[in-house]
Design a protein around this motif. Structure first.
Motif, PDB file in Angstrom:
ATOM      1  N   GLY A 189       0.864  -1.514   0.038  1.00 43.53           N
ATOM      2  CA  GLY A 189      -0.125  -0.006   0.397  1.00 43.53           C
ATOM      3  C   GLY A 189       0.611   1.225  -0.196  1.00 43.53           C
ATOM      4  N   PRO A 190      -0.037   2.436   0.135  1.00 48.42           N
ATOM      5  CA  PRO A 190       0.596   3.797   0.089  1.00 48.42           C
ATOM      6  C   PRO A 190       1.100   4.073   1.192  1.00 48.42           C
ATOM      7  N   SER A 191       3.038   4.715   1.553  1.00 48.50           N
ATOM      8  CA  SER A 191       2.946   5.502   2.267  1.00 48.50           C
ATOM      9  C   SER A 191       1.665   5.782   3.497  1.00 48.50           C
ATOM     10  N   LEU A 192       1.775   6.138   4.771  1.00 56.08           N
ATOM     11  CA  LEU A 192       0.976   6.807   5.404  1.00 56.08           C
ATOM     12  C   LEU A 192       1.241   8.261   5.797  1.00 56.08           C
ATOM     13  N   PRO A 193       0.098   8.796   5.572  1.00 59.87           N
ATOM     14  CA  PRO A 193      -0.021  10.286   6.003  1.00 59.87           C
ATOM     15  C   PRO A 193       0.400  10.816   6.918  1.00 59.87           C
ATOM     16  N   VAL A 194       0.842  12.057   7.535  1.00 55.04           N
ATOM     17  CA  VAL A 194       1.206  11.655   8.970  1.00 55.04           C
ATOM     18  C   VAL A 194       0.239  11.658   9.609  1.00 55.04           C
ATOM     19  N   GLU A 246      -7.290   0.109   3.211  1.00 59.68           N
ATOM     20  CA  GLU A 246      -8.396  -0.523   2.401  1.00 59.68           C
ATOM     21  C   GLU A 246      -8.588  -0.202   1.776  1.00 59.68           C
ATOM     22  N   PHE A 247      -8.760   1.064   1.849  1.00 63.69           N
ATOM     23  CA  PHE A 247      -9.883   1.769   0.648  1.00 63.69           C
ATOM     24  C   PHE A 247      -8.996   1.704  -0.659  1.00 63.69           C
ATOM     25  N   PHE A 248      -7.168   1.528  -0.932  1.00 64.04           N
ATOM     26  CA  PHE A 248      -6.807   1.787  -2.016  1.00 64.04           C
ATOM     27  C   PHE A 248      -6.548   0.719  -2.510  1.00 64.04           C
ATOM     28  N   ALA A 249      -6.973  -0.402  -1.955  1.00 68.99           N
ATOM     29  CA  ALA A 249      -6.138  -2.072  -1.990  1.00 68.99           C
ATOM     30  C   ALA A 249      -8.008  -3.326  -1.993  1.00 68.99           C
ATOM     31  N   ALA A 250      -9.029  -1.942  -1.605  1.00 65.31           N
ATOM     32  CA  ALA A 250      -9.899  -3.007  -2.256  1.00 65.31           C
ATOM     33  C   ALA A 250     -11.335  -2.368  -2.840  1.00 65.31           C
ATOM     34  N   ALA A 251     -11.909  -1.052  -2.283  1.00 66.91           N
ATOM     35  CA  ALA A 251     -12.303  -0.169  -3.140  1.00 66.91           C
ATOM     36  C   ALA A 251     -12.002   0.115  -4.623  1.00 66.91           C
ATOM     37  N   ILE A 252     -10.779   0.683  -4.748  1.00 68.83           N
ATOM     38  CA  ILE A 252     -10.618   1.380  -6.396  1.00 68.83           C
ATOM     39  C   ILE A 252      -9.582  -0.150  -6.771  1.00 68.83           C
ATOM     40  N   ALA A 307      -4.447   8.137  -8.858  1.00 70.72           N
ATOM     41  CA  ALA A 307      -4.561  10.258  -8.990  1.00 70.72           C
ATOM     42  C   ALA A 307      -5.642   9.803  -7.369  1.00 70.72           C
ATOM     43  N   TYR A 308      -6.577   8.766  -7.076  1.00 74.44           N
ATOM     44  CA  TYR A 308      -6.892   9.296  -5.576  1.00 74.44           C
ATOM     45  C   TYR A 308      -5.800   9.488  -4.374  1.00 74.44           C
ATOM     46  N   ALA A 309      -4.161   8.655  -4.586  1.00 74.03           N
ATOM     47  CA  ALA A 309      -3.442   8.660  -3.051  1.00 74.03           C
ATOM     48  C   ALA A 309      -3.104   9.568  -3.621  1.00 74.03           C
ATOM     49  N   ARG A 310      -2.800  10.459  -4.789  1.00 70.77           N
ATOM     50  CA  ARG A 310      -2.049  11.760  -4.553  1.00 70.77           C
ATOM     51  C   ARG A 310      -2.802  12.339  -3.840  1.00 70.77           C
ATOM     52  N   ALA A 311      -4.016  12.705  -4.032  1.00 64.67           N
ATOM     53  CA  ALA A 311      -5.210  13.755  -4.276  1.00 64.67           C
ATOM     54  C   ALA A 311      -5.285  13.469  -2.217  1.00 64.67           C
ATOM     55  N   GLN A 316     -11.043  16.031  -9.621  1.00 59.70           N
ATOM     56  CA  GLN A 316     -11.269  14.310  -9.552  1.00 59.70           C
ATOM     57  C   GLN A 316     -10.715  15.042  -7.940  1.00 59.70           C
ATOM     58  N   ARG A 317      -9.821  15.632  -7.844  1.00 59.09           N
ATOM     59  CA  ARG A 317      -9.047  15.744  -5.937  1.00 59.09           C
ATOM     60  C   ARG A 317     -10.325  15.660  -4.716  1.00 59.09           C
ATOM     61  N   LEU A 318     -11.778  16.737  -5.205  1.00 54.88           N
ATOM     62  CA  LEU A 318     -12.398  16.821  -4.045  1.00 54.88           C
ATOM     63  C   LEU A 318     -12.670  15.001  -4.316  1.00 54.88           C
ATOM     64  N   ALA A 319     -13.537  14.984  -5.390  1.00 57.04           N
ATOM     65  CA  ALA A 319     -13.601  13.263  -5.557  1.00 57.04           C
ATOM     66  C   ALA A 319     -13.113  12.598  -4.793  1.00 57.04           C
ATOM     67  N   ALA A 320     -12.158  12.364  -5.080  1.00 58.00           N
ATOM     68  CA  ALA A 320     -11.237  11.010  -4.158  1.00 58.00           C
ATOM     69  C   ALA A 320     -11.207  11.089  -2.731  1.00 58.00           C
ATOM     70  N   VAL A 321     -11.365  12.344  -2.203  1.00 53.04           N
ATOM     71  CA  VAL A 321     -11.149  13.287  -0.852  1.00 53.04           C
ATOM     72  C   VAL A 321     -13.117  12.787  -0.204  1.00 53.04           C
ATOM     73  N   ARG A 322     -13.572  12.735  -0.659  1.00 51.87           N
ATOM     74  CA  ARG A 322     -15.161  12.677  -0.992  1.00 51.87           C
ATOM     75  C   ARG A 322     -15.086  11.241  -0.438  1.00 51.87           C
ATOM     76  N   HIS A 323     -14.567  10.476  -1.486  1.00 44.56           N
ATOM     77  CA  HIS A 323     -14.772   8.992  -1.787  1.00 44.56           C
ATOM     78  C   HIS A 323     -14.600   8.470  -0.629  1.00 44.56           C
ATOM     79  N   LEU A 324     -12.852   8.535   0.010  1.00 47.54           N
ATOM     80  CA  LEU A 324     -12.086   8.494   1.022  1.00 47.54           C
ATOM     81  C   LEU A 324     -12.893   8.706   2.958  1.00 47.54           C
ATOM     82  N   PHE A 325     -13.580   9.536   2.612  1.00 45.04           N
ATOM     83  CA  PHE A 325     -14.173  10.034   3.944  1.00 45.04           C
ATOM     84  C   PHE A 325     -15.727   9.049   4.024  1.00 45.04           C
TER      85      PHE A 325
END
Length: 321
Positions: free
Chosen positions: A12-17, A32-38, A46-50, A92-101
């Protein structure tokens, strides 16, 4: 499996602070969001970067934890992005944050989604921006390719595929040799489009000629091997490596320049060119959408550039004498 195990395995991606400061359950839910939901790798990147950019931004503005993120933070971030980036990128970046939360709320990591009530910038698109070639220009481009080499046979077949089948470059480059097959005594192509949708359609007689010449001339016998491949430097023949999209883009620009085409074209140019030419010759928008595997004709209309000619004709009416 714990978050530390996932990170140690490089899954998975490195964890933000802010995520790293949360408990183990929140960390794992984030991964799990990046591994299972996408499922789409491009969307995942793109979502991980956003998400990483947003969480770093709020952490830099004094937010101490995930639960402390409020709609005002998301709105301020979006406002700042809007001064630097185009509206589609901001949306797109707003969509990424919205889906993550949304995912974190369902996992009971945070009580509410701070991005749910934040609106993105207004953006209405009625006309695509992809450069389109005239039919005569496309004919010149195809005819000027030297087909005495493996590279020439490959390039003509790839460009022809995008023009005559309206194929996306990603779907074309993902094809295997077995995705070109005979059915009802005609050659067909099988394209694997977005969302794992399989799309099959018969070949235009010109495309059939190009594909036959390419497959037979380059001796592509491995049915499971990639259809479009790189050229080995030593032999100047096809390798076993699939052709990357960046290489295809560079090839298209190089071939266009050699054909004397000044338009700054890209891979999607041929999809738009094919659709526009089809509609000019009496094709219907509904059939164009089906051939392009669009779920809505609204998407197909973005590739319809017939109005360009009308616009140019009207501009020329401005006569200053």
């Amino acid at each position: 499996m714990t978050a530390s195990v996932v990170l140690a395995a490089g899954s998975g991606p490195s964890l933000p602070v802010l995520v790293a400061a949360a408990d183990e359950r929140a960390q794992l839910r984030f991964l799990e969001f990046f591994a299972a939901a996408i499922r789409n790798p491009h969307t995942r990147r793109a979502y991980a970067r956003a998400a990483g950019d947003f969480l770093a931004w709020v952490e830099g503005h004094g937010v101490a934890g995930l639960a402390g993120i409020a709609p005002i933070h998301v709105a301020a971030w979006i406002e700042e992005l809007g001064r630097e980036l185009a509206p589609p990128t901001v949306k797109q970046r707003l969509a990424a944050v919205r889906h993550l939360f949304d995912w974190l709320v369902v996992g009971q990591v945070v009580p509410v989604n701070p991005a749910a009530s934040v609106r993105g910038p207004a953006h209405v698109v009625r006309r695509g921006r992809t450069p389109v070639l005239e039919a005569a220009e496309t004919r010149t481009l195809l005819d000027t390719i030297d087909i005495s080499t493996d590279a020439g046979l490959r390039d003509r077949a790839l460009i022809g595929l995008m023009v005559y089948s309206f194929a996306r470059i990603g779907a074309a480059l993902a094809m295997r040799r077995e995705d070109v097959f005979v059915q009802n005594r005609r050659l067909w192509v099988r394209l694997h489009e977005k969302g794992s949708k399989r799309h099959e359609m018969p070949c235009h007689h010109q495309l059939e000629e190009y594909l036959h010449a390419y497959i037979e001339g380059c001796r592509l016998t491995d049915q499971r091997g990639p259809l479009f491949r790189t050229i080995a430097r030593g032999t100047r023949q096809l390798s076993d490596t699939p052709l990357p999209q960046a290489n295809a883009w560079a090839m298209v620009r190089r071939r266009a320049k050699a054909a004397g085409i000044a338009t700054a074209i890209g891979n999607h140019t041929f999809r738009a060119t094919g659709i526009t030419t089809y509609l000019k010759n009496g094709g219907t928008l509904e059939n164009a959408a089906a051939m392009a595997n669009h779920s809505s004709t609204r998407t197909t209309q973005l590739y319809d550039r017939r109005r360009d000619e009308i616009t140019l004709a009207e501009v020329e009416r401005v006569r200053i004498v």
